[in-house]
Design an enzyme around this catalytic site. Structure first.
Site, short mmCIF file in Angstrom:
data_model
loop_
_atom_site.label_atom_id
_atom_site.label_comp_id
_atom_site.label_asym_id
_atom_site.label_seq_id
_atom_site.Cartn_x
_atom_site.Cartn_y
_atom_site.Cartn_z
N TYR A 24 53.18 62.86 69.36
CA TYR A 24 53.22 63.73 70.54
C TYR A 24 54.63 64.14 70.96
O TYR A 24 54.80 64.81 71.98
CB TYR A 24 52.50 63.04 71.72
CG TYR A 24 51.09 62.63 71.38
CD1 TYR A 24 50.15 63.60 70.99
CD2 TYR A 24 50.69 61.30 71.43
CE1 TYR A 24 48.86 63.24 70.65
CE2 TYR A 24 49.39 60.93 71.10
CZ TYR A 24 48.48 61.90 70.71
OH TYR A 24 47.20 61.54 70.38
N ASN A 76 43.42 71.68 75.79
CA ASN A 76 43.62 70.46 75.02
C ASN A 76 42.88 69.38 75.81
O ASN A 76 43.36 68.94 76.86
CB ASN A 76 45.10 70.10 74.89
CG ASN A 76 45.31 68.85 74.04
OD1 ASN A 76 44.33 68.19 73.65
ND2 ASN A 76 46.56 68.51 73.78
N HIS A 102 45.84 71.23 70.01
CA HIS A 102 46.21 69.81 69.93
C HIS A 102 47.66 69.71 69.48
O HIS A 102 48.06 70.43 68.55
CB HIS A 102 45.32 69.05 68.94
CG HIS A 102 43.89 69.09 69.32
ND1 HIS A 102 43.39 68.33 70.34
CD2 HIS A 102 42.87 69.85 68.88
CE1 HIS A 102 42.11 68.61 70.50
NE2 HIS A 102 41.77 69.53 69.63
N MET A 103 48.39 68.81 70.08
CA MET A 103 49.79 68.57 69.68
C MET A 103 49.85 68.02 68.26
O MET A 103 50.64 68.48 67.44
CB MET A 103 50.41 67.53 70.62
CG MET A 103 50.53 67.97 72.05
SD MET A 103 52.08 68.84 72.33
CE MET A 103 53.11 67.43 72.75
N SER A 104 49.01 67.02 67.99
CA SER A 104 49.08 66.36 66.68
C SER A 104 48.14 67.04 65.69
O SER A 104 47.24 67.80 66.09
CB SER A 104 48.69 64.87 66.84
OG SER A 104 47.35 64.76 67.28
C1 DQA Z 1 45.27 65.25 71.14
C2 DQA Z 1 44.55 64.60 69.94
C3 DQA Z 1 43.43 63.71 70.40
O1 DQA Z 1 42.79 63.11 69.29
C4 DQA Z 1 43.96 62.60 71.28
O2 DQA Z 1 42.90 61.80 71.76
C5 DQA Z 1 44.81 63.10 72.40
C6 DQA Z 1 45.74 64.20 72.13
C7 DQA Z 1 46.52 66.05 70.70
O3 DQA Z 1 47.01 66.83 71.52
O4 DQA Z 1 46.97 65.88 69.57
O5 DQA Z 1 44.81 62.55 73.50
O6 DQA Z 1 44.37 66.14 71.76
#
Ligand code: DQA
Length: 148
Positions: A24, A76, A102-104
């Protein structure tokens, strides 16, 4: 009329900057929102951000988007992405473009993150680019509105 984009940050996302930086990065949610605000100015759109750790509040904010003149949603939903049919149902009621971000890179992580129950109601998804996922998501939402 200036398009109004609602950016929704779900559960645990207020902890960006303190969460695993491998996935993140180090920017806080405040930093991300500032980057979104700067891009919104450049794109001549208005951005409203909302974060909640409460699924009920999150669903209510989606309901509110029916009445508040939102033109598109960038979402997100954090871990809710992977199992919340309530959020998927709420988003499905909206008749405006939805972009999932999603960030990741969720597809390169644990198997439970590979499936999103929200993707089916979104026009498309962006993942794996850190803060740029949000910025690309905002550009995609504006692009969708321009095509309408
Ligand atoms: C997320 C990815 C999800 O799997 C995780 O539970 C998150 C962040 C991301 O932004 O990569 O809380 O949504």
């Amino acid at each position: 009329m200036t398009p109004r984009i609602l950016v929704l940050h779900g559960v645990n996302l207020g902890m960006f900057g303190k969460r695993d930086p491998r996935h993140y990065g180090t920017q806080t949610l405040g930093d991300i929102n500032a980057r979104l605000a700067a891009l919104a100015e450049e794109l001549h759109v208005a951005v409203t951000v909302f974060q909640s750790d409460s699924e009920a509040e999150f669903v209510r904010r989606i309901h509110q988007a029916h009445e508040d003149g939102s033109s598109a949603v960038v979402v997100n939903a954090g871990a809710w992405t992977h199992y919340s049919y309530a959020i998927a149902d709420a988003l499905a009621i909206l008749r405006i473009p939805i972009v999932e971000v999603h960030m990741s890179n969720v597809h390169a992580r644990e198997p439970f993150r590979h499936h999103s129950v929200l993707s089916g109601v979104a026009r498309g998804s962006v993942c794996g680019f850190g803060v740029d996922s949000y910025l690309l998501g905002l550009r995609a939402a504006v692009g969708q509105l321009e095509q309408e």
